[in-house]
Scaffold this motif. Sequence first.
Motif, mmCIF file in Angstrom:
data_model
loop_
_atom_site.group_PDB
_atom_site.id
_atom_site.type_symbol
_atom_site.label_atom_id
_atom_site.label_comp_id
_atom_site.label_asym_id
_atom_site.label_seq_id
_atom_site.Cartn_x
_atom_site.Cartn_y
_atom_site.Cartn_z
ATOM 1 N N UNK A 1 -5.976 7.847 -11.787
ATOM 2 C CA UNK A 1 -6.916 7.400 -12.812
ATOM 3 C C UNK A 1 -7.620 6.115 -12.392
ATOM 4 N N UNK A 2 -6.876 5.200 -11.775
ATOM 5 C CA UNK A 2 -7.433 3.905 -11.361
ATOM 6 C C UNK A 2 -7.309 3.718 -9.850
ATOM 7 N N UNK A 3 -6.157 4.101 -9.295
ATOM 8 C CA UNK A 3 -5.890 3.916 -7.877
ATOM 9 C C UNK A 3 -5.733 5.258 -7.162
ATOM 10 N N UNK A 4 -6.048 5.243 -5.879
ATOM 11 C CA UNK A 4 -5.869 6.423 -5.031
ATOM 12 C C UNK A 4 -4.802 6.134 -3.984
ATOM 13 N N UNK A 5 -4.068 7.172 -3.603
ATOM 14 C CA UNK A 5 -3.107 7.047 -2.510
ATOM 15 C C UNK A 5 -3.699 7.713 -1.279
ATOM 16 N N UNK A 6 -3.825 6.930 -0.216
ATOM 17 C CA UNK A 6 -4.429 7.423 1.025
ATOM 18 C C UNK A 6 -3.348 7.469 2.099
ATOM 19 N N UNK A 7 -3.206 8.616 2.740
ATOM 20 C CA UNK A 7 -2.254 8.766 3.835
ATOM 21 C C UNK A 7 -3.023 8.779 5.150
ATOM 22 N N UNK A 8 -2.596 7.902 6.050
ATOM 23 C CA UNK A 8 -3.248 7.774 7.349
ATOM 24 C C UNK A 8 -2.272 8.216 8.436
ATOM 25 N N UNK B 1 -1.452 8.225 12.417
ATOM 26 C CA UNK B 1 -1.783 7.501 13.639
ATOM 27 C C UNK B 1 -1.631 8.419 14.843
ATOM 28 N N UNK B 2 -2.218 8.069 15.992
ATOM 29 C CA UNK B 2 -2.165 8.943 17.167
ATOM 30 C C UNK B 2 -0.755 9.359 17.567
ATOM 31 N N UNK B 3 0.249 8.486 17.406
ATOM 32 C CA UNK B 3 1.618 8.826 17.780
ATOM 33 C C UNK B 3 2.328 9.697 16.770
ATOM 34 N N UNK B 4 1.655 10.021 15.656
ATOM 35 C CA UNK B 4 2.266 10.848 14.625
ATOM 36 C C UNK B 4 2.796 10.063 13.446
ATOM 37 N N UNK B 5 2.903 8.730 13.568
ATOM 38 C CA UNK B 5 3.380 7.923 12.453
ATOM 39 C C UNK B 5 2.373 7.986 11.303
ATOM 40 N N UNK B 6 2.913 7.991 10.079
ATOM 41 C CA UNK B 6 2.047 8.053 8.908
ATOM 42 C C UNK B 6 2.228 6.803 8.060
ATOM 43 N N UNK B 7 1.120 6.331 7.536
ATOM 44 C CA UNK B 7 1.123 5.161 6.660
ATOM 45 C C UNK B 7 0.457 5.536 5.344
ATOM 46 N N UNK B 8 1.070 5.122 4.247
ATOM 47 C CA UNK B 8 0.486 5.337 2.923
ATOM 48 C C UNK B 8 -0.109 4.019 2.435
ATOM 49 N N UNK B 9 -1.264 4.102 1.838
ATOM 50 C CA UNK B 9 -1.926 2.924 1.291
ATOM 51 C C UNK B 9 -2.381 3.221 -0.128
ATOM 52 N N UNK B 10 -2.294 2.229 -0.983
ATOM 53 C CA UNK B 10 -2.784 2.345 -2.356
ATOM 54 C C UNK B 10 -4.037 1.494 -2.481
ATOM 55 N N UNK B 11 -5.155 2.136 -2.808
ATOM 56 C CA UNK B 11 -6.426 1.427 -2.955
ATOM 57 C C UNK B 11 -7.065 1.835 -4.277
ATOM 58 N N UNK B 12 -8.007 1.044 -4.736
ATOM 59 C CA UNK B 12 -8.699 1.372 -5.975
ATOM 60 C C UNK B 12 -9.666 2.529 -5.747
ATOM 61 N N UNK B 13 -10.013 3.210 -6.814
ATOM 62 C CA UNK B 13 -10.975 4.307 -6.711
ATOM 63 C C UNK B 13 -12.314 3.783 -6.167
ATOM 64 N N UNK B 14 -12.686 2.579 -6.594
ATOM 65 C CA UNK B 14 -13.930 1.976 -6.105
ATOM 66 C C UNK B 14 -13.883 1.781 -4.592
ATOM 67 N N UNK B 15 -12.721 1.349 -4.068
ATOM 68 C CA UNK B 15 -12.585 1.145 -2.629
ATOM 69 C C UNK B 15 -12.687 2.464 -1.871
ATOM 70 N N UNK B 16 -12.084 3.511 -2.420
ATOM 71 C CA UNK B 16 -12.165 4.830 -1.786
ATOM 72 C C UNK B 16 -13.614 5.266 -1.636
ATOM 73 N N UNK B 17 -14.392 5.078 -2.692
ATOM 74 C CA UNK B 17 -15.793 5.490 -2.659
ATOM 75 C C UNK B 17 -16.617 4.573 -1.769
ATOM 76 N N UNK B 18 -16.354 3.263 -1.851
ATOM 77 C CA UNK B 18 -17.137 2.308 -1.060
ATOM 78 C C UNK B 18 -16.907 2.490 0.441
#
Length: 273
Positions: free
Chosen positions: A151-158, A160-177
Motif C-alpha cells: 500500500x505504501x512500500x514495495x519490497x524489491x528483490x535484487x 547479484x551475479x554470484x547468485x546472492x539475493x538482497x531484499x530492499x524496502x522502498x516507498x512506492x514513489x521511489x519504485x516509480x521514480x
Amino acid sequence: MAQRRGRTPRLGVGGTLWVTADGENLGSHARMALLQAVVEQGSITQAAKAFGMSYKAAWDAVDAMNRLAGEALVERRPGGRGGGSTQLTEHGRRVLERYAQVEQAHQRFVELLAREAFDLTQEFSLLKVLNVRTTARNQFLGTVSALRSGAVHDEVELTLPGGMRLAAIVTRESTEALGLRVRAPAIAMVQAGHVILATGVPTLRVSARNQIPGTVLQLQPGAVNTEVLLEVDGGGRLVAMVTPAAVQDLGLAPGVRATALVKASDVVLAVTI
C-alpha cells in the motif's frame, strides 16, 4: 618456422554517438557539426565550404534532418542585400545544444570504460566504470528479480551475479521514480555500520530479511571500531564495522564463518541514468 610474437597491443574501446528519430538515424557527430557550421557561417553554402563538402551534400543532409526531426531544424530567411540567410530554428538550436551535452557525457563514459574494461588482470566492475561514489562501503550491481507491491512500500528483490539475493524496502514513489521493474539493473548500497555479524548460531531467527553467510577474510582494527571484511558464499565481499568487544565476543578472525545480517530497510537502491 614459428611466427615471432610481437608486443601485446593495449586493448581499448571507442564509440560514436548518434541521434535517432523513431529508429532512423537523424544525425551523428558529422551532421551535428554541419549544424554548428550553419550557426557560425549563416548559410549552407558557406557552411559546406567550411566543412569541406559540396553544397548538394550539405543540403541533402540538412533536408534529411528536417524531414526526420518532424519539424525543421534549419530554415532559410529571404531578404537583405546578401539575398537572405540560413539559420537554425529554435528547435534546431535545442537539438544541437542537447547533443553537445549528451556527447560530453558520452565521451566521459567511453573514457571511463576504456580505462577499466580491458585490464584483464582485474575483474570487470561496472560500478567503477560508472564512477559511483557514495559513503556506503558496500555497493552491489544486480538485477531486479522480484517486486512485491504494498500500500505504501514495495519490497524489491535484487539478484547479484554470484547468485546472492538482497531484499530492499522502498516507498512506492521511489519504485516509480527509479523505474524499478523485474529484470531491470539496479545498484544496492549498504553502509558498513548497518551490517550486523553473527557467528556460531546457524538456526538463528532474526527480523533482518537479508542473512548472508560467508567467511571472515581480514580484520582492520581502528581507534573506535574494527572493519571486518567478509568473503560471501557464492562470490563477492561485504564490509561490516563492529566494536572491538564484539570482535572478541564473536571470536572473529580470518577463516571464521560468520553471517551478515542486513535489514531490508537499510538497503538503498540506485539506478544509472
